[in-house]
Design a protein around this motif. Structure first.
Motif, PDB file in Angstrom:
ATOM      1  N   PRO A 101       0.958  14.237   2.175  1.00  9.11           N
ATOM      2  CA  PRO A 101       0.216  12.972   2.222  1.00  9.11           C
ATOM      3  C   PRO A 101       1.026  11.877   1.541  1.00  9.11           C
ATOM      4  N   THR A 102       0.636  10.640   1.747  1.00  9.13           N
ATOM      5  CA  THR A 102       1.334   9.565   1.046  1.00  9.13           C
ATOM      6  C   THR A 102       1.011   9.637  -0.442  1.00  9.13           C
ATOM      7  N   LYS A 103       1.877   9.062  -1.245  1.00  4.21           N
ATOM      8  CA  LYS A 103       1.641   9.065  -2.683  1.00  4.21           C
ATOM      9  C   LYS A 103       0.332   8.349  -3.025  1.00  4.21           C
ATOM     10  N   LYS A 104       0.052   7.266  -2.315  1.00  2.00           N
ATOM     11  CA  LYS A 104      -1.186   6.544  -2.579  1.00  2.00           C
ATOM     12  C   LYS A 104      -2.399   7.418  -2.312  1.00  2.00           C
ATOM     13  N   GLU A 105      -2.401   8.091  -1.163  1.00  2.00           N
ATOM     14  CA  GLU A 105      -3.520   8.982  -0.816  1.00  2.00           C
ATOM     15  C   GLU A 105      -3.644  10.122  -1.826  1.00  2.00           C
ATOM     16  N   TYR A 106      -2.535  10.748  -2.094  1.00  2.00           N
ATOM     17  CA  TYR A 106      -2.556  11.961  -2.914  1.00  2.00           C
ATOM     18  C   TYR A 106      -2.921  11.671  -4.363  1.00  2.00           C
ATOM     19  N   TYR A 107      -2.227  10.717  -4.976  1.00  2.00           N
ATOM     20  CA  TYR A 107      -2.455  10.470  -6.403  1.00  2.00           C
ATOM     21  C   TYR A 107      -3.781   9.763  -6.669  1.00  2.00           C
ATOM     22  N   THR A 108      -4.271   8.978  -5.719  1.00  2.00           N
ATOM     23  CA  THR A 108      -5.597   8.392  -5.859  1.00  2.00           C
ATOM     24  C   THR A 108      -6.648   9.497  -5.868  1.00  2.00           C
ATOM     25  N   SER A 109      -6.515  10.434  -4.934  1.00  2.00           N
ATOM     26  CA  SER A 109      -7.447  11.556  -4.850  1.00  2.00           C
ATOM     27  C   SER A 109      -7.393  12.439  -6.090  1.00  2.00           C
ATOM     28  N   GLU A 110      -6.167  12.747  -6.553  1.00  2.00           N
ATOM     29  CA  GLU A 110      -6.009  13.624  -7.716  1.00  2.00           C
ATOM     30  C   GLU A 110      -6.546  12.961  -8.987  1.00  2.00           C
ATOM     31  N   ALA A 111      -6.403  11.654  -9.079  1.00  2.00           N
ATOM     32  CA  ALA A 111      -6.938  10.941 -10.242  1.00  2.00           C
ATOM     33  C   ALA A 111      -8.466  10.988 -10.251  1.00  2.00           C
ATOM     34  N   LEU A 112      -9.062  10.781  -9.078  1.00  2.00           N
ATOM     35  CA  LEU A 112     -10.526  10.815  -8.974  1.00  2.00           C
ATOM     36  C   LEU A 112     -11.065  12.190  -9.362  1.00  2.00           C
ATOM     37  N   LYS A 113     -10.377  13.251  -8.932  1.00  2.00           N
ATOM     38  CA  LYS A 113     -10.813  14.611  -9.260  1.00  2.00           C
ATOM     39  C   LYS A 113     -10.773  14.869 -10.760  1.00  2.00           C
ATOM     40  N   ASN A 158       0.856  -1.933  -9.791  1.00  2.00           N
ATOM     41  CA  ASN A 158       1.751  -2.547  -8.812  1.00  2.00           C
ATOM     42  C   ASN A 158       2.899  -1.626  -8.392  1.00  2.00           C
ATOM     43  N   LEU A 159       2.614  -0.332  -8.229  1.00  2.00           N
ATOM     44  CA  LEU A 159       3.626   0.620  -7.767  1.00  2.00           C
ATOM     45  C   LEU A 159       3.991   0.306  -6.325  1.00  2.00           C
ATOM     46  N   THR A 160       5.266   0.487  -5.984  1.00  6.06           N
ATOM     47  CA  THR A 160       5.761   0.037  -4.676  1.00  6.06           C
ATOM     48  C   THR A 160       5.998   1.157  -3.673  1.00  6.06           C
ATOM     49  N   ASN A 161       5.787   2.426  -4.068  1.00  5.63           N
ATOM     50  CA  ASN A 161       6.149   3.532  -3.183  1.00  5.63           C
ATOM     51  C   ASN A 161       4.934   4.292  -2.661  1.00  5.63           C
ATOM     52  N   GLY A 162       3.806   3.617  -2.538  1.00 13.58           N
ATOM     53  CA  GLY A 162       2.567   4.282  -2.142  1.00 13.58           C
ATOM     54  C   GLY A 162       2.586   4.886  -0.756  1.00 13.58           C
ATOM     55  N   ASN A 163       3.460   4.382   0.125  1.00 17.04           N
ATOM     56  CA  ASN A 163       3.518   4.903   1.494  1.00 17.04           C
ATOM     57  C   ASN A 163       4.546   6.020   1.658  1.00 17.04           C
ATOM     58  N   ASN A 164       5.241   6.367   0.586  1.00 20.43           N
ATOM     59  CA  ASN A 164       6.187   7.484   0.644  1.00 20.43           C
ATOM     60  C   ASN A 164       5.433   8.806   0.581  1.00 20.43           C
ATOM     61  N   PRO A 165       5.887   9.817   1.303  1.00 20.33           N
ATOM     62  CA  PRO A 165       5.223  11.117   1.250  1.00 20.33           C
ATOM     63  C   PRO A 165       5.551  11.862  -0.037  1.00 20.33           C
ATOM     64  N   TYR A 191      -1.254   1.021  -6.318  1.00 22.00           N
ATOM     65  CA  TYR A 191      -0.134   0.951  -5.378  1.00 22.00           C
ATOM     66  C   TYR A 191      -0.152  -0.363  -4.583  1.00 22.00           C
ATOM     67  N   SER A 192      -0.638  -1.420  -5.183  1.00 25.57           N
ATOM     68  CA  SER A 192      -0.766  -2.694  -4.467  1.00 25.57           C
ATOM     69  C   SER A 192       0.577  -3.309  -4.115  1.00 25.57           C
ATOM     70  N   GLY A 193       1.649  -2.838  -4.745  1.00 23.70           N
ATOM     71  CA  GLY A 193       2.969  -3.386  -4.432  1.00 23.70           C
ATOM     72  C   GLY A 193       3.658  -2.690  -3.286  1.00 23.70           C
ATOM     73  N   SER A 194       2.975  -1.720  -2.647  1.00 17.33           N
ATOM     74  CA  SER A 194       3.593  -0.937  -1.578  1.00 17.33           C
ATOM     75  C   SER A 194       3.781  -1.750  -0.313  1.00 17.33           C
ATOM     76  N   SER A 195       4.922  -1.534   0.317  1.00 13.05           N
ATOM     77  CA  SER A 195       5.215  -2.173   1.598  1.00 13.05           C
ATOM     78  C   SER A 195       4.610  -1.338   2.720  1.00 13.05           C
ATOM     79  N   SER A 196       4.076  -1.980   3.734  1.00 13.58           N
ATOM     80  CA  SER A 196       3.405  -1.256   4.812  1.00 13.58           C
ATOM     81  C   SER A 196       4.377  -0.487   5.698  1.00 13.58           C
ATOM     82  N   ASP A 197       5.650  -0.886   5.709  1.00 16.07           N
ATOM     83  CA  ASP A 197       6.593  -0.228   6.616  1.00 16.07           C
ATOM     84  C   ASP A 197       7.585   0.683   5.903  1.00 16.07           C
TER      85      ASP A 197
END
Length: 273
Positions: free
Chosen positions: A223-235, A182-189, A243-249
């Motif tokens: 990239p956004t934190k959600k994009e970047y850390y999701t990708s890095e974790a998969l690798k 439930n991280l809230t900063n997934g849309n931050n670069p 990052y389900s707690g992230s706000s869209s705006d």
């Protein structure tokens, strides 16, 4: 003849930095707070000194260390998150007094983009070296005060480097974020830099005599934190952070290394695995 260089703080960044300058045929002096690490420094042809700085004083042969060098790299983390009540500013004031007793006239002070805090970017969330810092953490506030301590001393040429989040061998934020929910900063670069580029920037500053300047040290990919850390974790084959707690705006700052790039220098090591 190459300048002799002192690296005050031979830790995760400082040791490979010191080894780099040894390979560049500089005479290199390094400090550590650990007696056990002295031999490691010496084995890498670094003149080793055991030096520690607290608010009660500087322990170790600081004047012996300073007397040998032309350029001092101050690479000491504030360590304010560990719950210590010691003031980093007071430690740097004591160090500054010791420097004033020596013949050292050139300093690189390793700082952090934390000094910018949650400042609004000038254009589209972008932050450059001309952006007025507005630190929002104790670490950021103390680092900014320490920057000013050295840059306001006209008898010393001080260059400030504000590094973003450090990544490299055995150090990547995704390993700590992996199972968090439930991280809230997934849309931050992201504003990150690889160890190799930290060394590259410091080396470039010294080679080109870029003194009395400020440099941001952040790789130009955000990239956004959600994009970047999701990708890095998969690798890495580890669970992705949630990052389900992230706000869209919600959007945060993008730190640009304008001073470095405008001088026609470039980064060498991607933040992508």
């Amino acid at each position: 003849m190459n300048d002799s260089i002192g690296v005050l703080g031979c830790g995760w960044l400082g040791l490979p930095l010191a080894k780099h300058f040894v390979n560049q045929k500089h005479e290199v002096y390094g400090s550590t707070t650990s007696k056990e690490k002295l031999e490691l420094l010496q084995d890498n042809d670094i003149h080793a000194y055991e030096i520690s700085i607290s608010t009660s004083g500087v322990k170790g042969d600081i004047q012996g260390f300073l007397s040998n060098i032309d350029i001092l790299i101050i690479n000491l983390p504030p360590k304010l998150r560990s719950g210590t009540s010691e003031s980093f500013v007071e430690k740097m004031k004591l160090l500054h007094l010791e420097i004033k007793k020596s013949a050292v006239l050139k300093i690189i002070f390793v700082s952090s983009t934390a000094v910018y805090g949650e400042v609004d970017g000038e254009v589209d969330g972008e932050v450059t070296e001309t952006t007025v810092p507005k630190p929002s953490t104790e670490s950021g506030r103390q680092l900014l005060e320490c920057e000013q301590l050295f840059t306001q001393d006209d008898t010393i040429k001080t260059t400030i480097i504000r590094f973003g989040g450090l990544i490299g061998p055995s150090r990547h934020p995704v390993t700590m974020l992996s199972k968090r929910q439930n991280l809230t900063n997934g849309n931050n670069p992201v504003n990150l830099i690889h160890l190799d580029d930290c060394i590259h920037i410091i080396s470039t500053i010294i080679a080109n005599n870029y003194w009395n300047q400020i440099f941001n040290g952040v790789y130009p990919l955000h990239p956004t934190k959600k994009e970047y850390y999701t990708s890095e974790a998969l690798k890495r084959g580890i669970p992705s952070p949630d990052y389900s707690g992230s706000s869209s705006d919600k959007f945060s700052k993008v730190v640009l290394s304008k001073s470095f790039l405008d001088k026609n220098h470039s980064f060498q090591t991607s933040i992508l695995s």
